[in-house]
Design an enzyme around this catalytic site. Structure first.
Site, PDB file in Angstrom:
ATOM      1  N   ARG A  65      -3.859  12.971   6.152  1.00 48.21           N
ATOM      2  CA  ARG A  65      -5.101  12.611   6.842  1.00 48.21           C
ATOM      3  C   ARG A  65      -5.052  12.841   8.341  1.00 48.21           C
ATOM      4  O   ARG A  65      -6.074  13.029   8.970  1.00 48.21           O
ATOM      5  CB  ARG A  65      -5.489  11.181   6.500  1.00 48.21           C
ATOM      6  CG  ARG A  65      -5.951  11.076   5.053  1.00 48.21           C
ATOM      7  CD  ARG A  65      -6.236   9.645   4.630  1.00 48.21           C
ATOM      8  NE  ARG A  65      -6.286   9.563   3.197  1.00 48.21           N
ATOM      9  CZ  ARG A  65      -5.237   9.330   2.418  1.00 48.21           C
ATOM     10  NH1 ARG A  65      -4.054   9.135   2.949  1.00 48.21           N
ATOM     11  NH2 ARG A  65      -5.364   9.276   1.116  1.00 48.21           N
ATOM     12  N   GLU A 102       8.868   1.208   0.667  1.00 44.45           N
ATOM     13  CA  GLU A 102       9.141   0.005  -0.115  1.00 44.45           C
ATOM     14  C   GLU A 102       9.623   0.328  -1.523  1.00 44.45           C
ATOM     15  O   GLU A 102      10.236  -0.480  -2.190  1.00 44.45           O
ATOM     16  CB  GLU A 102       7.898  -0.900  -0.159  1.00 44.45           C
ATOM     17  CG  GLU A 102       6.630  -0.178  -0.558  1.00 44.45           C
ATOM     18  CD  GLU A 102       5.392  -1.026  -0.336  1.00 44.45           C
ATOM     19  OE1 GLU A 102       5.184  -1.962  -1.115  1.00 44.45           O
ATOM     20  OE2 GLU A 102       4.644  -0.732   0.607  1.00 44.45           O
TER      21      GLU A 102
END
Length: 179
Positions: A65, A102
């Protein structure tokens, strides 16, 4: 001095998608802002207004993006654009940084000749969450000798405190969410 552009009305254009990309995550989808011509223009104008006059040589956009905001902002600042990509997407020799997620690790790359020592760069991306992707990009800029003039985000998730990792930098987030 010109007052900053108020981006708060853009929140009405941002779509939230629950459980994407995995259960428990609320995804802030900016594609709905991008397709709105006034919304997209406001976003780019707000970034440009902030960085104009700061002698920016390059705008770096983080895949994917950041590729949307980066070239438009670079054009407005009369600066060059440099893509920061996932591995094996750039054709010439690259520098690479691997960073923790994560749920595993990821890597980012930049062409070795993309930044000359001392060039002033702004790094842009759509979202500041925990800051891992931006940290990796900052490291790439450091490896190549660039000077970081700013870190720009369309959205910041304040509750994740990603900004805390960048206290030595000028961080601009156009929109903030507390949850």
């Amino acid at each position: 001095m010109t007052l900053p552009i108020n981006c708060e009305p853009l929140k009405t254009l941002i779509r939230t998608v629950p459980d994407f990309p995995k259960p428990g995550i609320l995804f802030y989808d900016i594609t709905t802002v991008l397709k709105d011509k006034a919304g997209f223009a406001t976003l780019i104008d707000a970034f440009a207004q902030y960085y104009i006059g700061k002698e920016i040589d390059l705008v770096l956009g983080i895949e994917a993006r950041g590729f949307i905001f980066g070239p438009a902002l670079a054009y407005r600042l009369n600066a060059g654009f440099v893509p920061v990509r996932k591995p094996k997407k750039l054709p010439a020799p690259t520098a690479r940084v691997t960073y923790d997620l994560e749920y595993g690790t990821d890597s980012l790359e930049i062409h070795l000749d993309a930044i000359q020592p001392g060039e002033r760069v702004v790094i842009v991306d759509d979202l500041l969450a925990t800051g891992g992707t931006m940290q990796a990009t900052v490291e790439l800029v450091r490896q190549l000798g660039g000077e970081i003039a700013g870190l720009g985000f369309a959205i910041e998730l304040d509750f994740l405190k990603g900004r805390d990792k960048f206290q030595q930098y000028d961080v601009l987030s156009l929109l903030h969410y507390d949850e």
